[in-house]
Motif scaffolding. Sequence first.
Motif, short mmCIF file in Angstrom:
data_model
loop_
_atom_site.label_atom_id
_atom_site.label_comp_id
_atom_site.label_asym_id
_atom_site.label_seq_id
_atom_site.Cartn_x
_atom_site.Cartn_y
_atom_site.Cartn_z
N PHE A 145 -95.81 57.53 -32.35
CA PHE A 145 -95.57 56.96 -33.68
C PHE A 145 -96.80 57.17 -34.56
CE2 PHE A 145 -96.04 53.11 -36.44
CZ PHE A 145 -95.04 53.42 -37.34
N GLN A 171 -91.95 47.83 -14.71
CA GLN A 171 -93.10 47.44 -15.54
C GLN A 171 -94.02 48.63 -15.79
OE1 GLN A 171 -93.34 44.92 -17.24
NE2 GLN A 171 -92.84 43.00 -16.22
N ARG A 172 -94.23 49.46 -14.76
CA ARG A 172 -95.10 50.62 -14.91
C ARG A 172 -94.51 51.58 -15.94
NH1 ARG A 172 -95.37 52.29 -9.95
NH2 ARG A 172 -97.31 51.20 -9.51
N ILE A 231 -87.66 46.07 -31.85
CA ILE A 231 -88.65 47.03 -32.36
C ILE A 231 -87.98 48.38 -32.65
CG2 ILE A 231 -90.67 48.39 -31.63
CD1 ILE A 231 -91.70 45.74 -30.33
N PHE A 271 -95.79 54.51 -28.92
CA PHE A 271 -96.61 54.09 -30.06
C PHE A 271 -97.70 55.12 -30.38
CE2 PHE A 271 -94.75 49.82 -29.20
CZ PHE A 271 -94.10 49.72 -30.41
N THR A 272 -98.19 55.80 -29.34
CA THR A 272 -99.14 56.89 -29.61
C THR A 272 -98.43 57.98 -30.41
OG1 THR A 272 -100.33 56.39 -27.57
CG2 THR A 272 -100.71 58.55 -28.54
N LEU A 289 -87.98 45.25 -27.18
CA LEU A 289 -87.92 46.70 -27.40
C LEU A 289 -86.69 47.05 -28.25
CD1 LEU A 289 -89.16 48.03 -23.95
CD2 LEU A 289 -90.42 47.83 -26.10
N ILE A 305 -94.33 52.49 -23.53
CA ILE A 305 -94.80 51.83 -24.76
C ILE A 305 -96.05 52.54 -25.27
CG2 ILE A 305 -95.91 49.73 -25.61
CD1 ILE A 305 -93.88 48.14 -23.93
N LYS A 306 -96.96 52.84 -24.35
CA LYS A 306 -98.18 53.55 -24.75
C LYS A 306 -97.82 54.90 -25.38
CE LYS A 306 -102.52 55.48 -23.13
NZ LYS A 306 -103.62 55.43 -22.17
N LEU A 347 -105.21 53.02 -28.79
CA LEU A 347 -104.07 53.22 -27.91
C LEU A 347 -104.44 54.13 -26.73
CD1 LEU A 347 -101.02 53.63 -30.31
CD2 LEU A 347 -101.20 52.00 -28.43
N GLN A 373 -92.85 41.51 -35.36
CA GLN A 373 -92.19 41.72 -34.08
C GLN A 373 -93.20 42.17 -33.01
OE1 GLN A 373 -89.01 40.82 -34.22
NE2 GLN A 373 -88.92 40.92 -32.00
N MET A 387 -106.03 52.28 -23.96
CA MET A 387 -105.20 51.33 -23.21
C MET A 387 -104.91 51.87 -21.81
SD MET A 387 -101.22 50.32 -23.97
CE MET A 387 -100.20 49.74 -22.62
N LYS A 415 -92.35 50.90 -18.25
CA LYS A 415 -92.37 50.24 -19.55
C LYS A 415 -93.73 50.38 -20.21
CE LYS A 415 -92.77 45.82 -20.44
NZ LYS A 415 -92.66 44.36 -20.32
N LEU A 416 -94.78 50.09 -19.45
CA LEU A 416 -96.14 50.18 -20.00
C LEU A 416 -96.47 51.62 -20.43
CD1 LEU A 416 -98.00 47.83 -17.50
CD2 LEU A 416 -97.81 47.46 -19.96
N ASP A 417 -96.15 52.56 -19.55
CA ASP A 417 -96.42 53.98 -19.88
C ASP A 417 -95.62 54.41 -21.10
OD1 ASP A 417 -98.16 54.13 -17.79
OD2 ASP A 417 -96.78 55.16 -16.42
N LEU A 428 -100.79 46.23 -14.38
CA LEU A 428 -100.07 46.27 -13.11
C LEU A 428 -100.92 45.64 -12.02
CD1 LEU A 428 -98.49 49.82 -13.29
CD2 LEU A 428 -97.28 47.64 -13.44
N TYR A 430 -105.18 55.14 -33.09
CA TYR A 430 -104.92 56.17 -32.09
C TYR A 430 -105.92 56.06 -30.93
CZ TYR A 430 -104.11 60.73 -30.01
OH TYR A 430 -103.82 61.74 -29.13
N PRO A 457 -102.57 51.05 -18.77
CA PRO A 457 -101.46 50.24 -18.26
C PRO A 457 -101.68 49.79 -16.82
CG PRO A 457 -100.64 52.26 -19.32
CD PRO A 457 -102.13 52.40 -19.17
N LEU A 465 -91.92 44.83 -38.69
CA LEU A 465 -92.35 45.45 -37.43
C LEU A 465 -93.65 44.81 -36.94
CD1 LEU A 465 -91.75 47.74 -35.40
CD2 LEU A 465 -93.06 49.28 -36.87
#
Lengths: 281, 281
Positions: free
Chosen positions: B184, B170-171, B29, B181-182, B26, B177-178, A206, A53, A209, B173-175, A215, A203, A211, A50
């Motif tokens: 996770f 993209q927006r 992952i 992972f947060t 994605l 992903i954030k 993140l 990746q 971050m 996707k970014l939101d 953009l 944490y 986003p 992971l």
Amino acid sequence: VNVVKLVRDVQVKSIEQTLKHAEKYLGDICSLLAAYTRKTAKLRDKADLLVVQLFDFSRTEDPELQISLKNLAEDLAMVQDYRQAQVERLETRVVAPLKAYGDIVKNKRAELKNLSTDLNKELKELQKLDKLRVRNPADRQSIAEVNVQKSSHNAQRSIRQLEDSITDFQRQKLDDIKKIFTDFITVEMLFHAKALEVYTHTYHNLEEMNPQKDLEVAYASDTAGNSTSHYAGSVLASPKSQSLRTTMMSTAAQNHRLQRSQYPITAQRVSPNETFHRTEA
Amino acid sequence: VNVVKLVRDVQVKSIEQTLKHAEKYLGDICSLLAAYTRKTAKLRDKADLLVVQLFDFSRTEDPELQISLKNLAEDLAMVQDYRQAQVERLETRVVAPLKAYGDIVKNKRAELKNLSTDLNKELKELQKLDKLRVRNPADRQSIAEVNVQKSSHNAQRSIRQLEDSITDFQRQKLDDIKKIFTDFITVEMLFHAKALEVYTHTYHNLEEMNPQKDLEVAYASDTAGNSTSHYAGSVLASPKSQSLRTTMMSTAAQNHRLQRSQYPITAQRVSPNETFHRTEA
């Protein structure tokens, strides 16, 4: 003496049972903890993949997400280093000492067999002398009496050794079990504490971050026709580093000058020094 | 208009590339996090077996170790409950939303294809009108000029839609992903924090375990000839619940009264009220 022999047989069987129990349960627990350790190593392997990746993914993304993914991947890798330490410690401090019980039981069994053989001989000797005494009841102060005393002494010493041996085994077993499971818990706690420490840091990273920044970068390079971001580079690349909208604008401007009213309002998305296209138009 | 078409082709390819990247990374992952979740579940399974084995083992042991092993097994079981919660949360809050990206990309691709088709038609229309204008340069205020205006407007609207669509993607996707992972990290932190809490308790319990107590119990029942402990029960059981040494003593006492000097000193191992054998002798 016959009662003694009967009790001894039962006791030797009981000791055998104790050793068998220790061998079985500690053996099974050892196998399960070894399996637990292997599964932990497999979890580490998956997390390592992971990490790779996430690094790959980060390279295809804009600065903000790229940094976040890289930080995440680095932290995840660090936790896997701690997991590796956990695996190694479980092997050396938990699985190995439990594995040693196979040999400890084997040696103890051999030791007990020897003691038991000695005791057998001594009891036979006592029995022989007993019969001798029954045949010669008057001969109480004879040499036989001295031999009975000696054999009885030897038999009792063997019994004491037998009992001490199994008591030693039990003491060692109890101390070892306490130590092994305390080590197991310590190794686990250490890992959880470290993982918690690293992930707390992750944490907050993140959380920080944004986003929107990516953009804006994508949009800015879009309207400015000047790409520095990877996203803009891959999505909006053109031979002249110009976006379709910008090209459309110029073409339309040359031919018909119709574009003024249709030009999309992007001012709120781009920084002031990137708006020259709009003012130009 | 030809430059516009060229740029458009490049841009459509770039958008395709963006979607392909998202789909690939994605997707990979997602697979790895699903594997990570499965390995976590397998780790839980092994630990569950260990819990069962520790309970089994505890039943064959003396009170002190029995209680310690039971506490350990219960705590270990509790951590596995938290691990189960971790597995479920990873599935619903991390793996499932990542899996959804397969469909999100597919839908986005269909949407972009439609927009691209519209744009193609509009650009062809513009090209046709352009040729018409070249053939009739004088006819500048004709009906063709109105059509050019209309077609150009439509084409620009399609381009805007195309760009908005990919920006939205993209927006999101970014939101996402954030958020994923947060989540996770949060799920992992929660588990580590709970495990640390439980194991801290386990550690103190193990620290309080006193192996000497079980040895005393075993010894007491040994010398007292009165077994209440399982260990003494299994190791030293005899038809009369008497140890070999005790039996030996009585037999020897009846026959020869020789045992006084050979009687082992056990006073320091047994509690005062258990020493009657020694004083009796």
